[in-house]
Enzyme design. Structure first.
Site, PDB file in Angstrom:
ATOM      1  N   ASP A  35       0.739  -1.207  -0.089  1.00 16.56           N
ATOM      2  CA  ASP A  35      -0.031   0.080  -0.031  1.00 16.56           C
ATOM      3  C   ASP A  35       0.788   0.906  -0.084  1.00 16.56           C
ATOM      4  OD1 ASP A  35      -3.380   0.583   0.929  1.00 16.56           O
ATOM      5  OD2 ASP A  35      -1.758   2.167   1.089  1.00 16.56           O
ATOM      6  N   ILE A  36       0.514   2.223  -0.746  1.00 13.06           N
ATOM      7  CA  ILE A  36       1.455   3.395  -0.703  1.00 13.06           C
ATOM      8  C   ILE A  36       1.361   4.339   0.358  1.00 13.06           C
ATOM      9  CG2 ILE A  36      -0.320   5.085  -1.962  1.00 13.06           C
ATOM     10  CD1 ILE A  36       1.436   5.637  -4.014  1.00 13.06           C
ATOM     11  N   ASN A  97     -12.945  -3.147   2.060  1.00 10.51           N
ATOM     12  CA  ASN A  97     -13.947  -2.043   1.984  1.00 10.51           C
ATOM     13  C   ASN A  97     -14.765  -2.065   0.890  1.00 10.51           C
ATOM     14  OD1 ASN A  97     -13.109  -0.681   4.756  1.00 10.51           O
ATOM     15  ND2 ASN A  97     -11.388   0.097   3.458  1.00 10.51           N
ATOM     16  N   GLU A 105     -12.154   3.621  -1.593  1.00 11.69           N
ATOM     17  CA  GLU A 105     -11.493   4.585  -2.223  1.00 11.69           C
ATOM     18  C   GLU A 105     -11.200   4.085  -3.552  1.00 11.69           C
ATOM     19  OE1 GLU A 105      -7.049   6.387  -2.297  1.00 11.69           O
ATOM     20  OE2 GLU A 105      -7.916   5.928  -0.360  1.00 11.69           O
ATOM     21  N   VAL A 106     -10.896   2.949  -3.667  1.00 10.50           N
ATOM     22  CA  VAL A 106     -10.535   2.414  -5.162  1.00 10.50           C
ATOM     23  C   VAL A 106     -11.667   1.217  -5.722  1.00 10.50           C
ATOM     24  CG1 VAL A 106      -8.776   1.174  -6.380  1.00 10.50           C
ATOM     25  CG2 VAL A 106      -7.961   2.977  -4.945  1.00 10.50           C
ATOM     26  N   HIS A 110     -10.048  -5.466  -3.464  1.00 10.87           N
ATOM     27  CA  HIS A 110      -8.752  -5.558  -3.006  1.00 10.87           C
ATOM     28  C   HIS A 110      -8.965  -6.147  -1.382  1.00 10.87           C
ATOM     29  CE1 HIS A 110      -9.968  -1.238  -2.467  1.00 10.87           C
ATOM     30  NE2 HIS A 110      -9.516  -1.255  -1.663  1.00 10.87           N
ATOM     31  N   MET A 111      -8.202  -6.954  -1.082  1.00 14.95           N
ATOM     32  CA  MET A 111      -7.997  -7.243   0.405  1.00 14.95           C
ATOM     33  C   MET A 111      -6.702  -6.421   1.102  1.00 14.95           C
ATOM     34  SD  MET A 111      -7.024 -10.868   2.041  1.00 14.95           S
ATOM     35  CE  MET A 111      -8.884 -11.807   1.727  1.00 14.95           C
ATOM     36  N   HIS A 112      -7.150  -5.832   2.017  1.00 14.37           N
ATOM     37  CA  HIS A 112      -5.765  -5.366   2.601  1.00 14.37           C
ATOM     38  C   HIS A 112      -5.354  -6.495   3.951  1.00 14.37           C
ATOM     39  CE1 HIS A 112      -6.879  -0.914   2.164  1.00 14.37           C
ATOM     40  NE2 HIS A 112      -7.775  -1.459   2.024  1.00 14.37           N
TER      41      HIS A 112
HETATM   42  P1  AMP Z   1      -9.716   1.437   0.141  1.00 12.22           P
HETATM   43  O1  AMP Z   1     -10.225   2.575   1.089  1.00 12.22           O
HETATM   44  O2  AMP Z   1     -10.080   0.147   0.843  1.00 12.22           O
HETATM   45  O3  AMP Z   1     -10.403   1.645  -1.150  1.00 12.22           O
HETATM   46  O4  AMP Z   1      -8.487   1.492   0.037  1.00 12.22           O
HETATM   47  C1  AMP Z   1      -7.713   1.799  -1.001  1.00 12.22           C
HETATM   48  C2  AMP Z   1      -6.058   1.888  -0.689  1.00 12.22           C
HETATM   49  O5  AMP Z   1      -5.199   1.855  -1.737  1.00 12.22           O
HETATM   50  C3  AMP Z   1      -5.557   2.751   0.322  1.00 12.22           C
HETATM   51  O6  AMP Z   1      -5.146   2.069   1.452  1.00 12.22           O
HETATM   52  C4  AMP Z   1      -4.591   3.520  -0.600  1.00 12.22           C
HETATM   53  O7  AMP Z   1      -3.515   3.983   0.290  1.00 12.22           O
HETATM   54  C5  AMP Z   1      -4.185   2.639  -1.429  1.00 12.22           C
HETATM   55  N1  AMP Z   1      -3.723   3.068  -2.735  1.00 12.22           N
HETATM   56  C6  AMP Z   1      -4.266   3.988  -3.446  1.00 12.22           C
HETATM   57  N2  AMP Z   1      -3.348   4.248  -4.700  1.00 12.22           N
HETATM   58  C7  AMP Z   1      -2.556   3.442  -4.490  1.00 12.22           C
HETATM   59  C8  AMP Z   1      -1.083   3.178  -5.445  1.00 12.22           C
HETATM   60  N3  AMP Z   1      -1.176   3.465  -6.487  1.00 12.22           N
HETATM   61  N4  AMP Z   1      -0.318   2.075  -4.753  1.00 12.22           N
HETATM   62  C9  AMP Z   1      -0.542   1.580  -3.776  1.00 12.22           C
HETATM   63  N5  AMP Z   1      -1.698   1.660  -3.085  1.00 12.22           N
HETATM   64  C10 AMP Z   1      -2.688   2.648  -3.417  1.00 12.22           C
END
Ligand code: AMP
Length: 126
Positions: A35-36, A97, A105-106, A110-112
């Site tokens: 994660d960035i 999420n 957010e994205v 994705h699984m954290h």
């Molecule tokens: P979510 O809120 O679960 O959608 O989390 C999205 C995650 O993606 C966040 O923890 C961000 O820090 C991460 N993220 C966004 N852009 C990038 C990227 N270019 N490379 C790696 N992680 C990212």
């Protein structure tokens, strides 16, 4: 309502090689990268390569092969990081999420995987 996948999301761009990522593991169906904005010493994102928006979308529509591969990659990352409780590790949290209330957010599933410090209880009071 069916899910509409937005192929301009940032993880789609990562999968197409349009923006860089810090890859941890890659297979035919799955990519994992750091994660960035890490929220713990270990903060890895595991994503399917297919166009799925959320966990429920992925679980309902992906093939058994994609679903198995995704989870096996996550398990291999946990094992490699030494955080599996069954192997003497201190533990970890997986979370995903989906949608507005979870502040996704994205819009690519994705699984954290979070670990490396005490993570507290699952949710803080709203
Ligand atoms: P979510 O809120 O679960 O959608 O989390 C999205 C995650 O993606 C966040 O923890 C961000 O820090 C991460 N993220 C966004 N852009 C990038 C990227 N270019 N490379 C790696 N992680 C990212």
């Amino acid at each position: 309502m069916a899910y509409a996948y937005d192929d301009q999301n940032i993880f789609a761009k990562i999968l197409r090689g349009e923006i860089p990522n810090d890859t941890v593991m890659e297979t035919e169906h799955t990519l994992a990268f750091n994660d960035i904005r890490p929220q713990a010493p270990v903060h890895v994102l595991v994503i399917p390569k297919g166009p799925y928006v959320t966990f429920d979308h992925f679980a309902a529509e992906a093939s058994a092969e994609e679903i198995a591969d995704f989870h096996r990659v996550a398990a291999r990352i946990v094992a490699a990081a030494g955080i599996a409780p069954g192997e003497g590790g201190a533990g970890y949290r997986t979370l995903s999420n989906a949608g507005m209330d979870a502040v996704q957010e994205v819009p690519h599933y994705h699984m954290h995987i979070l670990a490396g410090r005490p993570l507290g209880r699952m949710l803080q009071p709203a």
